[in-house]
Scaffold this motif. Structure first.
Motif, PDB file in Angstrom:
ATOM      1  N   ALA A   1      84.786 -43.287  15.470  1.00 40.18           N
ATOM      2  CA  ALA A   1      84.557 -44.531  14.742  1.00 40.18           C
ATOM      3  C   ALA A   1      83.068 -44.861  14.661  1.00 40.18           C
ATOM      4  N   ILE A   2      82.322 -44.608  15.774  1.00 38.00           N
ATOM      5  CA  ILE A   2      80.886 -44.888  15.776  1.00 38.00           C
ATOM      6  C   ILE A   2      80.167 -43.954  14.812  1.00 38.00           C
ATOM      7  N   VAL A   3      80.546 -42.676  14.815  1.00 43.46           N
ATOM      8  CA  VAL A   3      79.933 -41.719  13.890  1.00 43.46           C
ATOM      9  C   VAL A   3      80.232 -42.102  12.452  1.00 43.46           C
ATOM     10  N   ALA A   4      81.467 -42.529  12.183  1.00 45.17           N
ATOM     11  CA  ALA A   4      81.826 -42.947  10.827  1.00 45.17           C
ATOM     12  C   ALA A   4      81.016 -44.168  10.395  1.00 45.17           C
ATOM     13  N   LEU A   5      80.860 -45.139  11.300  1.00 36.04           N
ATOM     14  CA  LEU A   5      80.057 -46.326  10.985  1.00 36.04           C
ATOM     15  C   LEU A   5      78.608 -45.954  10.704  1.00 36.04           C
ATOM     16  N   ALA A   6      78.047 -45.046  11.522  1.00 35.08           N
ATOM     17  CA  ALA A   6      76.668 -44.612  11.305  1.00 35.08           C
ATOM     18  C   ALA A   6      76.514 -43.910   9.956  1.00 35.08           C
ATOM     19  N   ALA A   7      77.492 -43.085   9.595  1.00 29.64           N
ATOM     20  CA  ALA A   7      77.425 -42.388   8.310  1.00 29.64           C
ATOM     21  C   ALA A   7      77.510 -43.366   7.149  1.00 29.64           C
ATOM     22  N   ILE A   8      78.418 -44.335   7.263  1.00 30.92           N
ATOM     23  CA  ILE A   8      78.547 -45.340   6.196  1.00 30.92           C
ATOM     24  C   ILE A   8      77.267 -46.153   6.062  1.00 30.92           C
ATOM     25  N   TRP A   9      76.707 -46.534   7.222  1.00 33.05           N
ATOM     26  CA  TRP A   9      75.460 -47.311   7.218  1.00 33.05           C
ATOM     27  C   TRP A   9      74.326 -46.525   6.552  1.00 33.05           C
ATOM     28  N   GLU A  10      74.296 -45.222   6.751  1.00 32.92           N
ATOM     29  CA  GLU A  10      73.232 -44.407   6.171  1.00 32.92           C
ATOM     30  C   GLU A  10      73.440 -44.184   4.674  1.00 32.92           C
ATOM     31  N   VAL A  11      74.687 -43.995   4.271  1.00 31.67           N
ATOM     32  CA  VAL A  11      74.968 -43.577   2.890  1.00 31.67           C
ATOM     33  C   VAL A  11      74.959 -44.754   1.919  1.00 31.67           C
ATOM     34  N   LEU A  12      75.607 -45.859   2.292  1.00 29.52           N
ATOM     35  CA  LEU A  12      75.762 -46.958   1.340  1.00 29.52           C
ATOM     36  C   LEU A  12      74.431 -47.513   0.825  1.00 29.52           C
ATOM     37  N   PRO A  13      73.430 -47.775   1.682  1.00 31.89           N
ATOM     38  CA  PRO A  13      72.152 -48.245   1.129  1.00 31.89           C
ATOM     39  C   PRO A  13      71.471 -47.215   0.233  1.00 31.89           C
ATOM     40  N   ARG A  14      71.601 -45.937   0.531  1.00 31.44           N
ATOM     41  CA  ARG A  14      70.965 -44.900  -0.288  1.00 31.44           C
ATOM     42  C   ARG A  14      71.649 -44.748  -1.634  1.00 31.44           C
ATOM     43  N   LEU A  15      72.928 -45.096  -1.712  1.00 29.67           N
ATOM     44  CA  LEU A  15      73.643 -45.059  -2.987  1.00 29.67           C
ATOM     45  C   LEU A  15      73.565 -46.389  -3.728  1.00 29.67           C
ATOM     46  N   ASP A  16      72.799 -47.341  -3.168  1.00 30.25           N
ATOM     47  CA  ASP A  16      72.635 -48.678  -3.757  1.00 30.25           C
ATOM     48  C   ASP A  16      73.951 -49.442  -3.873  1.00 30.25           C
ATOM     49  N   VAL A  17      74.906 -49.076  -3.029  1.00 33.24           N
ATOM     50  CA  VAL A  17      76.132 -49.870  -2.960  1.00 33.24           C
ATOM     51  C   VAL A  17      75.821 -51.230  -2.360  1.00 33.24           C
ATOM     52  N   VAL A  18      74.912 -51.242  -1.380  1.00 35.26           N
ATOM     53  CA  VAL A  18      74.363 -52.481  -0.834  1.00 35.26           C
ATOM     54  C   VAL A  18      72.847 -52.426  -1.021  1.00 35.26           C
ATOM     55  N   ASP A  19      72.225 -53.583  -1.049  1.00 38.02           N
ATOM     56  CA  ASP A  19      70.794 -53.658  -1.287  1.00 38.02           C
ATOM     57  C   ASP A  19      70.039 -53.135  -0.069  1.00 38.02           C
ATOM     58  N   PRO A  20      69.293 -52.037  -0.200  1.00 39.60           N
ATOM     59  CA  PRO A  20      68.565 -51.497   0.963  1.00 39.60           C
ATOM     60  C   PRO A  20      67.464 -52.420   1.464  1.00 39.60           C
ATOM     61  N   THR A  21      67.100 -53.423   0.668  1.00 38.60           N
ATOM     62  CA  THR A  21      66.102 -54.381   1.136  1.00 38.60           C
ATOM     63  C   THR A  21      66.646 -55.213   2.296  1.00 38.60           C
ATOM     64  N   PHE A  22      67.926 -55.551   2.221  1.00 35.38           N
ATOM     65  CA  PHE A  22      68.548 -56.390   3.251  1.00 35.38           C
ATOM     66  C   PHE A  22      69.352 -55.585   4.265  1.00 35.38           C
ATOM     67  N   LEU A  23      69.755 -54.382   3.892  1.00 30.54           N
ATOM     68  CA  LEU A  23      70.441 -53.483   4.839  1.00 30.54           C
ATOM     69  C   LEU A  23      69.858 -52.089   4.654  1.00 30.54           C
ATOM     70  N   PRO A  24      68.742 -51.802   5.322  1.00 30.73           N
ATOM     71  CA  PRO A  24      68.129 -50.472   5.174  1.00 30.73           C
ATOM     72  C   PRO A  24      68.995 -49.393   5.803  1.00 30.73           C
ATOM     73  N   PRO A  25      68.815 -48.149   5.401  1.00 25.72           N
ATOM     74  CA  PRO A  25      69.586 -47.059   6.014  1.00 25.72           C
ATOM     75  C   PRO A  25      69.349 -46.996   7.527  1.00 25.72           C
ATOM     76  N   LEU A  26      70.319 -46.454   8.202  1.00 22.38           N
ATOM     77  CA  LEU A  26      70.249 -46.373   9.656  1.00 22.38           C
ATOM     78  C   LEU A  26      69.037 -45.570  10.111  1.00 22.38           C
ATOM     79  N   SER A  27      68.669 -44.544   9.370  1.00 19.82           N
ATOM     80  CA  SER A  27      67.520 -43.728   9.760  1.00 19.82           C
ATOM     81  C   SER A  27      66.240 -44.555   9.794  1.00 19.82           C
ATOM     82  N   GLN A  28      66.056 -45.464   8.843  1.00 21.63           N
ATOM     83  CA  GLN A  28      64.882 -46.323   8.845  1.00 21.63           C
ATOM     84  C   GLN A  28      64.901 -47.282  10.037  1.00 21.63           C
TER      85      GLN A  28
END
Length: 290
Positions: free
Chosen positions: A51-78
């Motif tokens: 579940a933690i790995v899945a959450l980390a992957a979602i957190w990384e992917v969604l901002p990069r795909l602009d599903v959520v605004d990366p200004t307010f939720l940057p990717p996990l790597s950042q």
């Protein structure tokens, strides 16, 4: 005489061969069991962390795909890069140390105050009847609701922050301690009394050991509350601490650093819970392991 020697040597040789065959047969068996145990452990770890790995992957992917605004939720790597920069600068360690001192101090004071009071209320009915109205009044008052009162009376220093954490942590410990004492099996108490145990020995040998698991449940809840209330307390008049870091990063729009502070608080809460679980096992060695 020679025949006896031959027979003895044959017996020894046969035993050596049997031992070698047992060893040869046992080594692969041990290796197989070891591999199976390792595989089971890996599967168990994978299930717990999936579940933690899945959450980390979602957190990384969604901002990069602009599903959520990366200004307010940057990717996990950042966020992890910002966390590492804070760690290297020493700023994160300073804030973490300040938060841990406040959290542990408030939680420790709550343990020292709430457990004896809970044991007293749960064991002696007159004390419970006297204090219950007061407890019912204050238990329904949220700690954050009276945070301004603590600040007005005790100021913006460390005293008010530790005191509000003490107040928040005391309630789960106190209520679970009362419930633990009252929830002891009456048959155990009657059996102990029939064996001639005096009240103090009864309390020491029966009531207290039976109440330990529930008391530790309250302590674990208090540990979580100490982290939660700490963040709010450090957002008011603090100059250091993870709550201050989050608040400061938010006002200055340093969003990755804000999330780095939030992740640090989450990890601290997890580590504190693991520590309390180990302490519970240490003080509950009499229980049957499951």
């Amino acid at each position: 005489m020679a025949s006896v020697s031959v027979t003895t040597s044959q017996v020894l040789a046969r035993e050596a061969l049997q031992e070698a065959s047992r060893t040869a047969g046992t080594a692969p068996g041990l290796l197989t069991r070891l591999l199976r145990g390792t595989a089971r452990a890996a599967v168990a770890v994978g299930r717990r962390t999936a579940a933690i790995v899945a959450l980390a992957a979602i957190w990384e992917v969604l901002p990069r795909l602009d599903v959520v605004d990366p200004t307010f939720l940057p990717p996990l790597s950042q966020v992890l890069v910002a966390w590492w920069d804070l760690l290297l600068s020493g700023e994160l360690l300073d804030h973490t140390q300040a938060s841990l001192v406040r959290s542990l101090a408030g939680c420790a004071l709550a343990i020292v105050a709430a457990i004896p009071l809970g044991l007293l209320i749960g064991w002696y009915r007159p004390v419970a009847d006297f204090l219950n109205p007061l407890l019912e009044l204050f238990r329904n008052t949220a700690a954050l609701a009276i945070l301004p009162v603590f600040v007005l009376i005790l100021g913006l220093g460390e005293t008010s922050k530790v005191s509000i954490i003490l107040y928040a942590c005391a309630w789960p410990i106190l209520l679970n301690t009362i419930a633990a004492v009252r929830g002891v099996d009456p048959l155990l108490v009657k059996s102990a009394r029939s064996m001639g145990l005096r009240p103090f020995r009864l309390f020491q040998k029966v009531i207290l050991p039976a109440a330990v698991p529930t008391i530790f449940t309250g302590i674990r809840l208090a540990g979580a509350y100490s982290i939660l209330v700490l963040v709010a307390a450090e957002m008011v008049g603090a100059k250091a601490g993870l709550g201050y870091l989050i608040n400061y990063a938010q006002f200055n729009f340093r969003v990755p650093e804000m999330y780095a502070g939030i992740l640090t608080i989450s990890v601290l809460g997890l580590l504190l819970n693991l520590l309390l679980v180990r302490l519970e096992r240490r003080f509950s060695t009499w229980r049957v392991s499951r």
